[in-house]
Design an enzyme around this catalytic site. Structure first.
Site, PDB file in Angstrom:
ATOM      1  N   SER A  98      53.922  -8.412  18.333  1.00 57.22           N
ATOM      2  CA  SER A  98      53.844  -9.864  18.394  1.00 57.22           C
ATOM      3  C   SER A  98      54.221 -10.314  19.801  1.00 57.22           C
ATOM      4  O   SER A  98      55.051  -9.688  20.456  1.00 57.22           O
ATOM      5  CB  SER A  98      54.810 -10.457  17.363  1.00 57.22           C
ATOM      6  OG  SER A  98      55.185 -11.764  17.752  1.00 57.22           O
ATOM      7  N   LYS A 128      58.398  -6.969  15.675  1.00 58.31           N
ATOM      8  CA  LYS A 128      57.220  -6.838  14.817  1.00 58.31           C
ATOM      9  C   LYS A 128      56.341  -5.633  15.121  1.00 58.31           C
ATOM     10  O   LYS A 128      56.144  -5.249  16.261  1.00 58.31           O
ATOM     11  CB  LYS A 128      56.348  -8.083  14.971  1.00 58.31           C
ATOM     12  CG  LYS A 128      56.996  -9.310  14.385  1.00 58.31           C
ATOM     13  CD  LYS A 128      56.736  -9.406  12.917  1.00 58.31           C
ATOM     14  CE  LYS A 128      55.986 -10.678  12.658  1.00 58.31           C
ATOM     15  NZ  LYS A 128      55.330 -10.686  11.408  1.00 58.31           N
ATOM     16  N   GLU A 175      44.252  -5.639   8.337  1.00 58.97           N
ATOM     17  CA  GLU A 175      43.909  -7.044   8.098  1.00 58.97           C
ATOM     18  C   GLU A 175      42.492  -7.360   8.587  1.00 58.97           C
ATOM     19  O   GLU A 175      41.741  -8.096   7.946  1.00 58.97           O
ATOM     20  CB  GLU A 175      44.924  -7.955   8.804  1.00 58.97           C
ATOM     21  CG  GLU A 175      46.283  -7.931   8.110  1.00 58.97           C
ATOM     22  CD  GLU A 175      47.389  -8.570   8.951  1.00 58.97           C
ATOM     23  OE1 GLU A 175      47.084  -9.325   9.893  1.00 58.97           O
ATOM     24  OE2 GLU A 175      48.561  -8.296   8.660  1.00 58.97           O
TER      25      GLU A 175
END
Ligand code: ARG
Length: 470
Positions: free
Chosen positions: A277, A283, A290
């Site tokens: 991130s 992260k 996804e």
């Protein structure tokens, strides 16, 4: 603007109309298939005495040179041509003059484009199959390694009964195996040659369609010239099979994303397959999974789009059908990309056995087996269900698992419980007693793994491909 059909026209085409009509920007993708089809066509014309042997040889040789130059980059496929067919023919005529002008004898762009698209798709069916097979190999490896890795199985995303990681992967193995069967099925149904159907009504030249079909590795010629130029069923079937592949990948991605979450911690994606991130330093996001899940919609879109395009087209060829190309190409590239990335992601993923095991232990996944234990001791199932329901409630109050409940307290709920209950509700027993074929028990799983191994050793596509690969 180089057009093949200018004779009847007295005015230049409007520039916007030209661009709207042209397909060169996307049909250049099958320049090889266009040349391959033309070569087979002139060989057949020479065999039938429609062209001389010398003319055929000159055309084949020059087509080969054009292909080579395109591949080397010294000949560019540019927008000045309307489509790939015009590009190839114009270049041939430039080099061979009148002989080049004979290439299109007994042929229309309608049967030509039907052939090109079929040749292109046929190859892509095989490429897709190879990628699905690669995924199956990774799945089988994980299955072999994890016949004893206990994890919870879910229904309604609630912990249900214990299974193994091998069993869970085995479910996806079956799905992708069916995908391969669908591809094979499509291949055998589509592999008939439309060339020689002309614009729609065949030709008056004595073509040998069997011969052209054979040269191009088809099982034979198509049997109705109108259907030949108007049929895009095979694309719809392929897009449907690819949509199903994406649906399977997407479900798998969804699970992997859940498993990879902090709360589950069942798996960890390799650094190479995760992203960070820009603001949150901690992260490690499952972006690949996804994206694969996200791209599924795009492939479904291609299927629905082509179904809709085809639904109102009267026989035979209509220009609407040019719309089959961009979306099919996009779907093919998307599916192949997703398959390759997903396989890489799966093969490098770490499985946290302890977290899986802990989760199975802590979710009353052995409650069914506790009820079955009572049934084996003579308690009617409905009563056993209710007893174990009370037992679970009491465990929840105490914040413990069924296995952790002392025998005395078990007996207080039902006197039928004895010392052997602990063995009966252990995770290992719950899994390994499920021995019917298709179940998670180690012995049953090993039988299935042996069958899948045999299945993966078969090579249908070699047999099919041998028929037409040079
Ligand atoms: N670009 C056209 C297509 O993709 C090729 C066939 C053109 N035929 C015609 N009669 N305009 O469908």
């Amino acid at each position: 603007m180089a057009q093949l059909w200018g004779g009847r026209f007295t005015k230049e085409t409007d520039k916007l109309v030209y661009n709207f009509n042209a397909s060169i920007l996307f049909d250049k993708k099958f320049y090889r298939q266009d040349i391959e089809g033309s070569m087979a066509h002139v060989c057949m014309l020479a065999k039938q005495g429609i062209l001389t042997k010398e003319e055929m040889q000159a055309i084949v040789k020059t087509l080969g040179e054009i292909q080579q130059e395109v591949e080397e980059g010294s000949l560019a496929i540019t927008e000045e041509y309307e489509d790939i067919h015009s590009f190839v023919e114009a270049n041939l005529i430039e080099r061979l003059g009148d002989t080049g002008k004979k290439l299109h004898t007994g042929r229309s762009r309608n049967d030509q484009v039907a052939l090109d698209m079929k040749l292109y798709t046929r190859l892509e069916v095989l490429y897709t199959d190879v990628l699905v097979k690669d995924l199956l190999k990774v799945l089988l490896r994980i299955m072999e390694e994890h016949t004893e890795t206990i994890m919870p199985g879910f229904t309604h995303l609630q912990k249900a009964q214990p299974i193994t990681l091998a069993h869970h992967m085995g479910a996806y193995f079956e799905m992708f195996k069916r995908d391969r069967l669908r591809l094979r099925d499509i291949y055998t149904r589509m592999n008939y040659c439309p060339l020689g159907s002309g614009a729609l009504a065949g030709t008056t030249y004595p073509l040998d369609r069997e011969y052209t079909a054979e040269l191009l590795g088809f099982y034979g010629p198509t049997l109705n010239s109108m259907d030949s130029v108007a049929d895009r069923d095979y694309l719809i079937e392929f897009l449907s099979a690819m949509s199903t592949i994406m649906m399977h990948l997407s479900r798998f991605c969804e699970e992997v994303i859940i498993w990879n979450s902090n709360e589950y911690g069942f798996v960890e994606m390799d650094d190479a397959y995760s992203t960070g991130s820009s603001i949150m330093p901690q992260k490690k996001n499952p972006d690949i999974a996804e994206l694969v899940r996200g791209k599924t919609g795009r492939v479904y879109g291609a299927l629905v789009s082509l179904l809709t395009t085809m639904k109102g087209i009267p026989l035979a060829y209509n220009k609407d059908m040019q719309e089959d190309k961009e979306l099919t190409f996009d779907a093919i590239d998307t599916v192949k990309g997703c398959l390759a990335l997903f396989t890489g992601m799966l093969s490098t993923m770490k499985f946290h056995k302890d977290a899986m095991r802990r989760s199975a232990n802590n979710g009353f996944t052995n409650a069914t087996d506790a009820a079955d234990y009572l049934v084996k001791k003579g308690v009617p199932f409905r009563d056993a269900h209710s007893i174990v329901g009370r037992l679970v409630l009491s465990c929840i109050e105490k914040n413990i698992a069924i296995d952790d409940m002392p025998l005395q307290e078990l007996k207080a709920i039902s006197p039928v419980f004895e010392e052997d209950v602990y063995e009966a509700v252990s995770m290992e027993t719950c899994v390994n007693k499920r021995l019917t074929i298709g179940g998670p028990g180690k012995v049953a799983m090993e039988q299935v793994i042996a069958l899948e191994k045999e299945y993966l050793a078969e090579e249908w596509q070699d047999e099919e491909a041998k028929k037409w690969k040079k």
